[in-house]
Each structure stands twice: as C-alpha cells, then as structure tokens.
Design a protein around this motif. Sequence first.
Motif, mmCIF file in Angstrom:
data_model
loop_
_atom_site.group_PDB
_atom_site.id
_atom_site.type_symbol
_atom_site.label_atom_id
_atom_site.label_comp_id
_atom_site.label_asym_id
_atom_site.label_seq_id
_atom_site.Cartn_x
_atom_site.Cartn_y
_atom_site.Cartn_z
ATOM 1 N N ILE A 186 -16.546 3.797 18.956
ATOM 2 C CA ILE A 186 -17.940 3.975 18.491
ATOM 3 C C ILE A 186 -18.147 5.434 18.064
ATOM 4 O O ILE A 186 -18.750 5.704 17.015
ATOM 5 C CB ILE A 186 -18.946 3.554 19.595
ATOM 6 N N ALA A 187 -17.615 6.365 18.851
ATOM 7 C CA ALA A 187 -17.791 7.797 18.524
ATOM 8 C C ALA A 187 -17.132 8.124 17.179
ATOM 9 O O ALA A 187 -17.711 8.837 16.354
ATOM 10 C CB ALA A 187 -17.196 8.653 19.643
ATOM 11 N N LYS A 188 -15.926 7.596 16.960
ATOM 12 C CA LYS A 188 -15.236 7.859 15.683
ATOM 13 C C LYS A 188 -16.008 7.250 14.517
ATOM 14 O O LYS A 188 -16.150 7.861 13.454
ATOM 15 C CB LYS A 188 -13.828 7.233 15.717
ATOM 16 N N ALA A 189 -16.488 6.031 14.728
ATOM 17 C CA ALA A 189 -17.254 5.357 13.661
ATOM 18 C C ALA A 189 -18.522 6.145 13.352
ATOM 19 O O ALA A 189 -18.924 6.271 12.182
ATOM 20 C CB ALA A 189 -17.597 3.934 14.090
ATOM 21 N N ALA A 190 -19.155 6.703 14.399
ATOM 22 C CA ALA A 190 -20.389 7.483 14.192
ATOM 23 C C ALA A 190 -20.087 8.721 13.351
ATOM 24 O O ALA A 190 -20.825 9.050 12.412
ATOM 25 C CB ALA A 190 -20.995 7.871 15.542
ATOM 26 N N THR A 191 -18.975 9.393 13.661
ATOM 27 C CA THR A 191 -18.609 10.603 12.915
ATOM 28 C C THR A 191 -18.304 10.258 11.459
ATOM 29 O O THR A 191 -18.765 10.933 10.530
ATOM 30 C CB THR A 191 -17.384 11.274 13.581
ATOM 31 N N LEU A 192 -17.540 9.189 11.279
ATOM 32 C CA LEU A 192 -17.177 8.768 9.918
ATOM 33 C C LEU A 192 -18.426 8.386 9.114
ATOM 34 O O LEU A 192 -18.579 8.794 7.954
ATOM 35 C CB LEU A 192 -16.199 7.583 10.001
ATOM 36 N N ALA A 193 -19.301 7.620 9.743
ATOM 37 C CA ALA A 193 -20.512 7.166 9.040
ATOM 38 C C ALA A 193 -21.373 8.362 8.653
ATOM 39 O O ALA A 193 -21.873 8.449 7.526
ATOM 40 C CB ALA A 193 -21.298 6.218 9.935
ATOM 41 N N HIS A 194 -21.511 9.283 9.573
ATOM 42 C CA HIS A 194 -22.339 10.465 9.297
ATOM 43 C C HIS A 194 -21.753 11.272 8.158
ATOM 44 O O HIS A 194 -22.463 11.716 7.251
ATOM 45 C CB HIS A 194 -22.462 11.304 10.569
ATOM 46 N N SER A 195 -20.418 11.423 8.160
ATOM 47 C CA SER A 195 -19.814 12.224 7.073
ATOM 48 C C SER A 195 -19.875 11.470 5.741
ATOM 49 O O SER A 195 -19.799 12.086 4.679
ATOM 50 C CB SER A 195 -18.393 12.653 7.432
ATOM 51 N N ALA A 196 -20.047 10.154 5.797
ATOM 52 C CA ALA A 196 -20.202 9.380 4.542
ATOM 53 C C ALA A 196 -21.666 9.354 4.087
ATOM 54 O O ALA A 196 -22.007 8.667 3.125
ATOM 55 C CB ALA A 196 -19.697 7.955 4.761
ATOM 56 N N GLY A 197 -22.541 10.078 4.794
ATOM 57 C CA GLY A 197 -23.941 10.189 4.379
ATOM 58 C C GLY A 197 -24.833 9.078 4.930
ATOM 59 O O GLY A 197 -25.977 8.924 4.486
ATOM 60 N N LEU A 198 -24.311 8.311 5.888
ATOM 61 C CA LEU A 198 -25.118 7.225 6.469
ATOM 62 C C LEU A 198 -25.827 7.719 7.731
ATOM 63 O O LEU A 198 -25.245 8.497 8.506
ATOM 64 C CB LEU A 198 -24.203 6.052 6.852
ATOM 65 N N GLU A 199 -27.058 7.259 7.935
ATOM 66 C CA GLU A 199 -27.712 7.528 9.216
ATOM 67 C C GLU A 199 -27.089 6.581 10.247
ATOM 68 O O GLU A 199 -26.780 5.432 9.916
ATOM 69 C CB GLU A 199 -29.224 7.279 9.085
ATOM 70 N N VAL A 200 -26.917 7.076 11.471
ATOM 71 C CA VAL A 200 -26.197 6.285 12.472
ATOM 72 C C VAL A 200 -27.136 5.789 13.573
ATOM 73 O O VAL A 200 -27.805 6.590 14.232
ATOM 74 C CB VAL A 200 -25.043 7.099 13.109
ATOM 75 N N HIS A 201 -27.153 4.481 13.734
ATOM 76 C CA HIS A 201 -27.884 3.845 14.829
ATOM 77 C C HIS A 201 -26.885 3.044 15.663
ATOM 78 O O HIS A 201 -25.744 2.837 15.232
ATOM 79 C CB HIS A 201 -28.942 2.864 14.301
ATOM 80 N N ALA A 202 -27.326 2.584 16.829
ATOM 81 C CA ALA A 202 -26.457 1.711 17.632
ATOM 82 C C ALA A 202 -27.325 0.778 18.449
ATOM 83 O O ALA A 202 -28.499 1.068 18.711
ATOM 84 C CB ALA A 202 -25.558 2.547 18.549
ATOM 85 N N GLY A 203 -26.731 -0.309 18.867
ATOM 86 C CA GLY A 203 -27.474 -1.238 19.713
ATOM 87 C C GLY A 203 -26.710 -2.492 20.017
ATOM 88 O O GLY A 203 -25.688 -2.787 19.391
ATOM 89 N N HIS A 204 -27.202 -3.217 20.961
ATOM 90 C CA HIS A 204 -26.767 -4.508 21.472
ATOM 91 C C HIS A 204 -26.181 -4.372 22.869
ATOM 92 O O HIS A 204 -25.166 -3.716 23.065
ATOM 93 C CB HIS A 204 -25.763 -5.232 20.572
ATOM 94 N N GLY A 205 -26.889 -4.970 23.805
ATOM 95 C CA GLY A 205 -26.402 -5.033 25.189
ATOM 96 C C GLY A 205 -26.586 -3.757 25.985
ATOM 97 O O GLY A 205 -26.126 -3.683 27.128
ATOM 98 N N LEU A 206 -27.239 -2.741 25.422
ATOM 99 C CA LEU A 206 -27.341 -1.459 26.148
ATOM 100 C C LEU A 206 -28.222 -1.610 27.394
ATOM 101 O O LEU A 206 -29.228 -2.330 27.385
ATOM 102 C CB LEU A 206 -27.896 -0.359 25.225
#
Length: 289
Positions: A186-206
């Motif tokens: 999840i952390a790697k995906a967040a970094t990648l998404a942010h560097s691709a210009g996407l805002e990063v959200h998360a959810g489900h089961g928290l």
Amino acid sequence: MPTKKKNGTPHLRLGVNIDHVATIRNARGGRHPDPLRAAHLAVAAGADGITAHLREDRRHISDEDITRLKQELTRPLNLEMAATDEMLAIATRHIPNACCLVPERREERTTEGGLDVNGGGERLRRIIAELKAAGIRVSLFVEPDPAVIEASAAAEADIVELHTGRYCDLALAGDAIGVAREVGRIAKAATLAHSAGLEVHAGHGLTYNTVTAVARMPEMAELNIGHFLVGEAIFGGLNQSVAHMRRLMDEARAVVGRHETAGRAASAPADANRTPARTGAARQHSKTP
Ligand code: PXP
C-alpha cells in the motif's frame, strides 16, 4: 498530498461511510435510523466528508438518501458507484463532490477487490470523462498494484482509493508477515500514485487497530471508513439508548403508581362495605388507563 492545517500538520481527511446505517433502517423498511441524521452527527464529530454507495440493487443507500444528502449535507459527498450509464446519469443529476468508481457484483456482500481499470476500456474512460466534464472529481477504487495505478493515471482519474481490505483481513487473522507485506504494498502504491499526479485515498475494513499504519503514509489525503464505525457505535451508544428507554419506562410507571395509589385511597371507604368479589373488580378497573 494532504492539505495542511493552520498549525502546519498535514490534515488527513476522514470520509465516514454511512451505508450500514441504511442497512439497519432497511431491515425494517421504515425511516429509522436515518442515514442523514448519522451524517450530521459524523460531521459534528469531525468527519470531513460523507461517503455513500448507491448500489445497483439499492440494498442499503436509496436514491432518496442521495437526494437528501446532496441537499442538506454541509460537507463534501463522495458517491461510490459502479461505472454504469444508470449511475452516471444519477451522478450528473446530483453533482456530488466526488464519485468513487467501484467494481460491483450483485452476489457479493461488500466490494471485493479493486476496479479492473484496463479491462474497463473505452467505456470506463468515457464515464470518467463525463463525470469530470460535469465538475465531479473522479476516484478509482483499486488494488495497491503498480500496473493498476499506472492505468488509473492513464485513464485520467483524479484520485485512486487504495483497497485496504486484504491488509485488514490479514490483521484480523493475526498474520504479522502478511500484514507487513500488505502495508509495504500500500505504501509503495501510495508513493507511485502521488508521483503520477493522483490524489491518494484508502479504505475498506479499517478499524482502530489497522488505521494507524495507513494514516502514517505521507501521501495519504483521505480515508473512507464505514462498517467498523457503525458497528462500534453500537458499543458506544447502546448504553445511552437503553438507559433513556429505561428512564421513559420508569417515568411512565411512576404515573401509573400515583394513579393506583390515588384510586385506592378514593375507593377505600366504599370497599370496606363491599363483598370480596366486587373489591377485586374495582381494583382491576383502576389499572385501566
Ligand atoms: N471505500 C470503498 C470504495 C468501499 O466500497 C467501502 C465499502 O463500502 C469503503 C471504502 C468502506 O469500507 P468499510 O465499510 O469496510 O469501512
């Protein structure tokens, strides 16, 4: 990146998902508990926005709920929906702040797995483009997988919401190695998404136990949490509702007690001259409201 608070702390937005307030309401088919009342309470308690999933089978949130939320909510509405033309028409009629596109299967209990962004092809791209053209921010609910993040950026989404379901399932199962692996993904995906210009959200089961690791990821801008919060509200609130009901019942009985005492006092001299059978009837009558 998350917006900064006045004191410089990066603010992580909390979107409270109210679907399961509607699940409880729908179990009886009436109007209680009202998801809109829950939304107002959530906002008063610190929610930055409200999330609601209008499913194709309308198993919890209804069309009327969306109308009322949009009319009365004082915070942004994040409408979760399948990428279909029916939902597109509803979204462009209401113009929520954001739409989160999720995969949907009728037989599933909850959203299982992330959106197949590549498989969505031209139709998905068209729906994203039409939502954006209507002024709605578009979020894609995806697995924390580099290929899917890249596909989301290529499809011109504004946001990716990273699916935390697997991480939370592993945490519930007490699988520490699996948890570490998923948190890393999840952390790697967040970094990648942010560097691709996407805002990063998360959810489900928290839950209280699983939120911290995700909330600490610096790129995270918003978490959407529902089922656990509604479930936990039972334990935080059942004592109050039972105590209030107890009080109302006790107050009602206190009045019955006063009437009974007054009734007995009034009938006491006459009773003294009556047969036992008539006394019994008189007593019964005094209990009738
Ligand atoms: N985000 C998305 C896209 C979802 O589909 C859901 C479940 O409706 C959630 C977040 C919230 O998940 P939970 O109810 O497990 O907190």
